[in-house]
Scaffold this active site. Structure first.
Site, short mmCIF file in Angstrom:
data_model
loop_
_atom_site.label_atom_id
_atom_site.label_comp_id
_atom_site.label_asym_id
_atom_site.label_seq_id
_atom_site.Cartn_x
_atom_site.Cartn_y
_atom_site.Cartn_z
N GLU A 85 0.84 -1.20 0.00
CA GLU A 85 0.00 0.00 0.00
C GLU A 85 0.87 1.25 0.00
O GLU A 85 1.84 1.35 0.77
CB GLU A 85 -0.89 -0.01 1.25
N LYS A 109 -9.62 2.30 -2.51
CA LYS A 109 -10.02 1.77 -1.22
C LYS A 109 -11.43 2.22 -0.85
O LYS A 109 -11.76 3.39 -0.91
CB LYS A 109 -9.02 2.21 -0.15
N CYS A 133 -5.16 -2.42 3.15
CA CYS A 133 -4.97 -2.24 4.60
C CYS A 133 -6.04 -2.99 5.38
O CYS A 133 -6.28 -4.17 5.16
CB CYS A 133 -4.93 -0.76 4.94
#
Length: 537
Positions: free
Chosen positions: A289, A351, A401
């Site tokens: 990430e 995301k 994440c």
């Protein structure tokens, strides 16, 4: 009453959690139960001292004991609230670290963060205990056990949904190091498996160690172990396999976003990747990430270097970088995962579930005093698409994440056609604490639930490749720069029972809790000699 003495006329449940000396008072056993529950949560989940997953069962057992040992519902709520709060705060001790180290808060303000989180999460434990206390006083054992399982499942569902959701302390995650013990997640999901395990642990606390319900629990646990081992022995129904290489750059988080460090970061990832490819060919490279700490979409010399490397290596690359979109109101920022093919084609995933106070500030226009917590990261907006990133046989369902801790997000990825799950993350925020291991344990459950291999690439660890049965195929260490190859990562198209019946499980278990709760309402409180402790099946 004082010292565990029951006042005349007071009716109370009479459980037996532990075989204790008759000289030990009631208050002593309550304190002991609370201590065992807290210690069980600490030593059952990943922690920096020692770990035994089985000890996690002491948490539901202790909560059940406290719930029915109390003289009143208010007392039960009080005991279990503080037990749950202390257990949660202890396991989330690491949250003070990013607030201090990267949020600029002094320790005097950072240390209370896990305590405050524990005070909130303790309310879930108290609500669960009140539900258990109510059910135990009215339902026979053969109904109370499914009721207890459904109640715990509802608690974890609510904890993972309310206030943006925080399903970090899922009980099933304690058993991730034991693949045999988590195979039930392929049928019930992680929340449902947690509920089943909690009910099995609560039964001895409610009915006694040498009761028929406890004997039934032992038989059920033995059956779960047998079925878990049997499922592990079955071959994974893969349609192909891919050689995957994870690159963990171990870039210092305090320097990551400094403009002068950008070129050094790019060169580090390219060099680690080049060395890995010289040792063995690969079908896919994965960088973490925001491994590229610049706007890749703008082009420029650094972006061109990445493109040139991928073209010369002939290997597709997944990597993270910030991205933006121009709107009438200005720029909208995204935390994006890019898939760059050797021919230059690029796809991306933004995301979807952002970290509150990490990637955005809820009600930020009012909470301006905590702006420092997101300094250097930006105020991101959520993406909208769950479509997989395609490259050859690979359909990569991407989770960025802590999206990997939410079962519903992995469900959406596989529903959209993903045959492999990819989780890119940056756990450098957490330092050398239990958080990276806890994060990995939660991500592992998504592999079992969905029957998909999970490729987890991180900046500082723990990078790993997990097979669809929850077995770790390859794993790196913490705070080390490395390239981690995994030559036989399974590509799977078959889905699990949990995936196919997701709606039934997600709504069915809460419905079961409500129905059994209504059944309990219609039943009278049982007489003292029929209360748990002397009850049989």
């Amino acid at each position: 009453g004082p010292g565990g003495i029951i006042p005349p006329g007071r009716r109370r449940l009479s459980p037996c959690l532990l075989s204790v000396n008759s000289q030990i008072t009631g208050s002593d056993t309550v304190i002991l139960a609370a201590i065992l529950a807290v210690c069980g949560a600490w030593f059952g989940l990943a922690n920096p001292v020692a770990r035994l997953p089985l000890l996690m069962l002491l948490l539901p057992a202790g909560l059940a004991y406290l719930a029915i040992r109390a003289d009143t519902a208010r007392q039960a709520a009080k005991w279990t609230y503080w037990t749950g709060a202390v257990a949660a705060a202890g396991n989330l001790y690491w949250t003070s670290l990013p607030v201090h180290d990267f949020g600029g808060m002094p320790w005097v303000l950072a240390v209370p963060v896990p305590i405050l989180m524990g005070l909130v999460l303790g309310a879930y434990a108290a609500a669960l205990a009140l539900a258990w206390r109510f059910g135990a006083s009215r339902l026979p054992a053969w109904l109370f056990l499914p009721y207890a399982a459904a109640a715990w499942t509802v608690m974890e569902l609510l904890r993972g949904t309310l206030f943006t959701g925080f399903p970090w302390l899922t009980m099933a995650a304690a058993f991730s190091p034991w693949p045999m013990a988590v195979q039930g997640a392929a049928f019930l999901g992680a929340y449902g498996l947690s509920g089943l395990l909690a009910a099995l642990a609560a039964a001895p606390a409610v009915y006694g160690l040498f009761s028929r319900p406890t004997l039934a629990v032992v038989l059920i646990a033995a059956a779960l172990a047998f079925l878990g081992n049997r499922r592990l022995a079955e071959p994974v129904p893969r349609i192909a396999a891919a050689h995957v290489t994870l690159v963990q750059g171990n870039v210092d988080q305090s320097r990551k976003w400094a403009p002068e460090a950008e070129e050094e970061t790019v060169e580090k990832y390219i060099e680690l990747s080049r060395r890995a490819l010289s040792d063995a060919p690969s079908d896919l490279l994965v960088w973490p990430e925001t491994s590229m700490p610049f706007f890749y979409q703008d082009g420029g010399p650094l972006a061109q270097r990445v493109r040139d490397f991928v073209a010369s290596a002939g290997v597709p690359l997944v990597f993270g970088a910030p991205a933006y979109e121009r709107t009438l109101g200005g720029h909208v920022l995204y935390n994006r995962a890019f898939l760059l093919a050797p021919d230059g084609r690029t796809a991306g995933y933004d995301k979807e579930h952002l970290v509150p106070f990490g990637e955005y500030v809820p009600l930020g226009q009012y909470l301006t005093f905590i702006g420092k917590l997101v300094e250097g990261v930006g105020d991101f907006k959520p993406g909208a698409s769950a479509a997989p990133l395609h490259q050859g046989d690979l359909a990569l369902g991407t989770l960025i994440c802590y999206e990997a801790i939410f079962p519903e997000l992995a469900q959406k990825r596989v529903e959209a056609g993903a045959n492999v799950l990819v989780n890119i993350s940056n756990d450098a925020w957490f330092g050398d604490t239990a958080a990276p291991r806890q994060h990995l344990d939660l991500a592992l459950l998504r592999a079992v639930e969905q029957g998909r291999a999970l490729i987890r690439g991180t900046n500082t660890g723990i990078s790993a490749v997990i097979d669809p049965r929850g077995r770790v195929m390859a794993q790196g260490g913490l705070f080390s720069a490395l390239a981690l190859p995994c030559p036989e990562t399974p590509i799977v198209s078959e889905t699990t029972w949990y995936h196919r019946c997701y709606g039934l499980i997600t709504w069915g278990l809460p419905a079961l809790f409500v129905l059994l709760g209504l059944a309990a309402c219609l039943r009278p409180v049982r007489s003292r000699d029929r209360r748990p402790g002397g009850l049989t099946l």
